[in-house]
Design an enzyme around this catalytic site. Structure first.
Site, PDB file in Angstrom:
ATOM      1  N   CYS A   1      -3.533 -13.068  -5.646  1.00 40.37           N
ATOM      2  CA  CYS A   1      -3.278 -13.646  -4.323  1.00 40.37           C
ATOM      3  C   CYS A   1      -3.355 -15.167  -4.292  1.00 40.37           C
ATOM      4  O   CYS A   1      -3.419 -15.765  -3.232  1.00 40.37           O
ATOM      5  CB  CYS A   1      -4.242 -13.051  -3.307  1.00 40.37           C
TER       6      CYS A   1
ATOM      7  N   ASP B   1     -16.497  -2.415  -5.214  1.00 40.93           N
ATOM      8  CA  ASP B   1     -16.465  -3.780  -4.692  1.00 40.93           C
ATOM      9  C   ASP B   1     -17.868  -4.352  -4.815  1.00 40.93           C
ATOM     10  O   ASP B   1     -18.861  -3.625  -4.755  1.00 40.93           O
ATOM     11  CB  ASP B   1     -15.997  -3.820  -3.235  1.00 40.93           C
TER      12      ASP B   1
ATOM     13  N   ARG C   1       0.831  -1.206   0.000  1.00 41.06           N
ATOM     14  CA  ARG C   1       0.000   0.000   0.000  1.00 41.06           C
ATOM     15  C   ARG C   1       0.863   1.253   0.000  1.00 41.06           C
ATOM     16  O   ARG C   1       0.484   2.283  -0.532  1.00 41.06           O
ATOM     17  CB  ARG C   1      -0.943  -0.016   1.206  1.00 41.06           C
TER      18      ARG C   1
ATOM     19  N   PHE D   1     -12.151  -4.127  -6.661  1.00 41.56           N
ATOM     20  CA  PHE D   1     -11.927  -5.184  -5.665  1.00 41.56           C
ATOM     21  C   PHE D   1     -11.291  -4.543  -4.414  1.00 41.56           C
ATOM     22  O   PHE D   1     -10.245  -4.970  -3.941  1.00 41.56           O
ATOM     23  CB  PHE D   1     -11.012  -6.292  -6.217  1.00 41.56           C
TER      24      PHE D   1
ATOM     25  N   ASP E   1      -7.228  -5.591  -7.257  1.00 41.78           N
ATOM     26  CA  ASP E   1      -6.784  -6.598  -6.281  1.00 41.78           C
ATOM     27  C   ASP E   1      -7.844  -7.693  -6.164  1.00 41.78           C
ATOM     28  O   ASP E   1      -8.476  -7.857  -5.125  1.00 41.78           O
ATOM     29  CB  ASP E   1      -6.529  -5.929  -4.926  1.00 41.78           C
TER      30      ASP E   1
ATOM     31  N   ASN F   1     -20.123  -4.845  -9.786  1.00 41.27           N
ATOM     32  CA  ASN F   1     -19.349  -5.964 -10.302  1.00 41.27           C
ATOM     33  C   ASN F   1     -18.275  -5.385 -11.216  1.00 41.27           C
ATOM     34  O   ASN F   1     -18.578  -4.810 -12.264  1.00 41.27           O
ATOM     35  CB  ASN F   1     -20.261  -6.921 -11.077  1.00 41.27           C
ATOM     36  N   ALA F   2     -17.035  -5.503 -10.799  1.00 45.16           N
ATOM     37  CA  ALA F   2     -15.939  -4.840 -11.516  1.00 45.16           C
ATOM     38  C   ALA F   2     -15.826  -5.321 -12.960  1.00 45.16           C
ATOM     39  O   ALA F   2     -15.500  -4.536 -13.851  1.00 45.16           O
ATOM     40  CB  ALA F   2     -14.627  -5.076 -10.782  1.00 45.16           C
TER      41      ALA F   2
HETATM   42  N1  SAH Z   1      -7.524  -4.737  -1.775  1.00 40.63           N
HETATM   43  C1  SAH Z   1      -8.186  -5.246  -0.608  1.00 40.63           C
HETATM   44  C2  SAH Z   1      -8.447  -6.732  -0.670  1.00 40.63           C
HETATM   45  C3  SAH Z   1      -9.335  -7.172  -1.809  1.00 40.63           C
HETATM   46  S1  SAH Z   1     -10.008  -8.774  -1.573  1.00 40.63           S
HETATM   47  C4  SAH Z   1      -7.335  -4.932   0.622  1.00 40.63           C
HETATM   48  O1  SAH Z   1      -6.132  -4.714   0.492  1.00 40.63           O
HETATM   49  O2  SAH Z   1      -7.897  -4.942   1.711  1.00 40.63           O
HETATM   50  C5  SAH Z   1     -10.979  -8.983  -2.998  1.00 40.63           C
HETATM   51  C6  SAH Z   1     -12.281  -8.207  -3.013  1.00 40.63           C
HETATM   52  O3  SAH Z   1     -12.886  -8.406  -4.279  1.00 40.63           O
HETATM   53  C7  SAH Z   1     -13.322  -8.647  -1.995  1.00 40.63           C
HETATM   54  O4  SAH Z   1     -13.669  -7.562  -1.177  1.00 40.63           O
HETATM   55  C8  SAH Z   1     -14.547  -9.090  -2.825  1.00 40.63           C
HETATM   56  O5  SAH Z   1     -15.785  -8.661  -2.256  1.00 40.63           O
HETATM   57  C9  SAH Z   1     -14.302  -8.353  -4.121  1.00 40.63           C
HETATM   58  N2  SAH Z   1     -14.909  -8.928  -5.339  1.00 40.63           N
HETATM   59  C10 SAH Z   1     -14.997 -10.223  -5.701  1.00 40.63           C
HETATM   60  N3  SAH Z   1     -15.548 -10.331  -6.942  1.00 40.63           N
HETATM   61  C11 SAH Z   1     -15.798  -9.060  -7.352  1.00 40.63           C
HETATM   62  C12 SAH Z   1     -16.350  -8.505  -8.545  1.00 40.63           C
HETATM   63  N4  SAH Z   1     -16.730  -9.281  -9.568  1.00 40.63           N
HETATM   64  N5  SAH Z   1     -16.448  -7.159  -8.637  1.00 40.63           N
HETATM   65  C13 SAH Z   1     -16.028  -6.370  -7.626  1.00 40.63           C
HETATM   66  N6  SAH Z   1     -15.519  -6.841  -6.476  1.00 40.63           N
HETATM   67  C14 SAH Z   1     -15.398  -8.162  -6.345  1.00 40.63           C
END
Ligand code: SAH
Length: 390
Positions: A334, A245, A207, A223, A294, A273-274
């Site tokens: 990850c 998210d 970060r 995400f 992420d 939904n990303a």
């Molecule tokens: N960057 C964050 C961790 C991300 S974990 C940190 O450092 O704390 C991954 C995230 O992706 C989760 O919160 C999950 O809800 C989200 N996610 C999963 N599928 C998704 C989608 N299709 N669109 C958007 N978000 C999504």
């Protein structure tokens, strides 16, 4: 003691230090070890290899805890291990919030303990370690006198071990919504209901890596979970930050985190939904100085690895197209199933399809409180990449 005799013709993996003994590597079992018993592992010619915990129901019936013939596995063993884990974190500068125990990498297979200042979250992911929960709790009490300990064993992988999914207090009950500090910022963490153990500690160094590229930038994050990267971006001087998210709870917490740091005017979060939204915005020709991704692991098994590759490629392709020429893509993966070289290949494929040239700014892994053991692939799981998109 009951003994597990290894086959003569197996890879030298276990003898050379890997803690997992697979069922097809076992020649014979002496005695009748009960599930969760501590057993001795010996080679085909009865040479001592180590001592570990046993579960006949698991595909990995033994996980080794010690290779020292003199060392007994008892409550004191776990106290010594917890102390050693803490020494390592102190030496490497991870004290306030850290992964105190990173399973296999700390010689404690399938045990995760995250430390959030005075609070601890435990995951015991195999039967043989689950049984030692009282000893682990006692060790934490002795070393840290914590304000609270919580169990986040609501994870499907436990079912492979015949264990139920469960969560709850392992100390006197306490308020599980806490606030932690990271890089001078504050974050709400919900230990009981957040994802995994509540917070992704593994990205804490990464970060900081965005500090310079986000200055005066327009930033899109996808995400985002509770918005940690995005709030860092706003703090480091981004002009505007939008985070997406799919989880309503995550978005609510992310907006709360922006407010907690007084950054709500420049940083906000929306539920989306990303995959869909990024596709749509590419069509609309939207552009950002910095795009950060992420995503979750996409797959947990080797059989469906292609699904993960496709997912990573798709989302990075879309992300890259949204970056202004000369801007930056910040992207993570990850899952240990996608190893670092493969991840870079996927990004290269995405760049080719997006018809963009990229150059690597930095390529990192998880923070050092999650040390990597080279012989154990699953300990090197996080890839964090910044590329400039030309
Ligand atoms: N960057 C964050 C961790 C991300 S974990 C940190 O450092 O704390 C991954 C995230 O992706 C989760 O919160 C999950 O809800 C989200 N996610 C999963 N599928 C998704 C989608 N299709 N669109 C958007 N978000 C999504």
């Amino acid at each position: 003691m009951e003994r597990i005799i290894l086959k003569r013709k197996i890879a030298p993996r276990v003898v050379n230090g890997h803690p997992w003994v697979f069922s097809n590597e076992i020649e014979a079992i002496e005695g009748e070890p009960q599930p969760a018993a501590i057993v001795e592992v010996v080679t085909h010619d009865k040479k001592f290899v180590g001592r570990g915990y046993f579960n006949p129901q698991s595909q990995i019936p033994v996980r080794i805890l010690t290779r020292n013939r003199e060392e007994q596995i008892d409550a004191d063993f776990f106290l010594r291990k917890i102390k050693a884990c803490w020494e390592y974190r102190k030496h490497t500068g991870y004290t306030e919030n850290c992964r105190l125990v990173f399973g296999e990498a700390d010689g404690l297979p399938q045990l995760i303990i995250d430390k959030f200042n005075d609070y601890f979250v435990i995951q015991t992911l195999a039967l043989g370690i689950d049984r030692w929960k009282p000893a682990l709790v006692a060790a934490l009490q002795e070393v840290f006198s914590p304000k609270g300990i919580y169990e986040r064993n609501d994870v499907p992988v436990r079912e492979l071990e015949g264990l139920p999914q469960q969560k709850g207090f392992l100390s006197a009950p306490f308020e599980t919504r806490i606030i932690i500090q990271e890089n001078g910022l504050q974050f709400h963490v919900d230990l009981a209901n957040g994802q995994k153990t509540g917070y992704f500690l593994d990205q804490q160094d990464n970060r900081r890596a965005i500090q310079h590229i986000v200055k005066d930038a327009t930033v899109l994050g996808a995400f985002t979970y509770t918005g940690t990267f995005e709030i860092h971006a706003a703090h480091y001087g981004a002009k505007s930050v939008l985070g997406l998210d799919i989880s309503k709870l995550a978005v609510e917490q992310a907006n709360e985190n922006a407010r907690l740091n007084g950054l709500q005017d420049r940083c906000h979060f929306e539920e989306a939904n990303a995959f869909d939204v990024l596709k749509q915005w590419v069509k609309e020709g939207k552009q950002y100085d910095v795009v950060m991704l992420d995503p979750p692991a996409f797959t947990k098994s080797r059989a469906t690895i292609q699904k993960a590759i496709t997912g990573y490629k798709e989302i990075n392709l879309r992300g890259m197209k949204l970056v202004k020429p000369g801007g930056f893509l910040v992207t993570s993966s990850c899952t240990n199933l996608v190893h670092p070289e493969l991840f870079l290949e996927i990004i290269a494929m995405a760049a080719k399809d997006a018809r963009r040239k990229i150059r690597q700014v930095c390529f990192q892994t998880q923070s050092s409180d999650h040390p990597v053991i080279w012989e154990m692939e699953n300990t090197q799981y996080l890839k964090f990449l910044i590329v400039q998109v030309l």
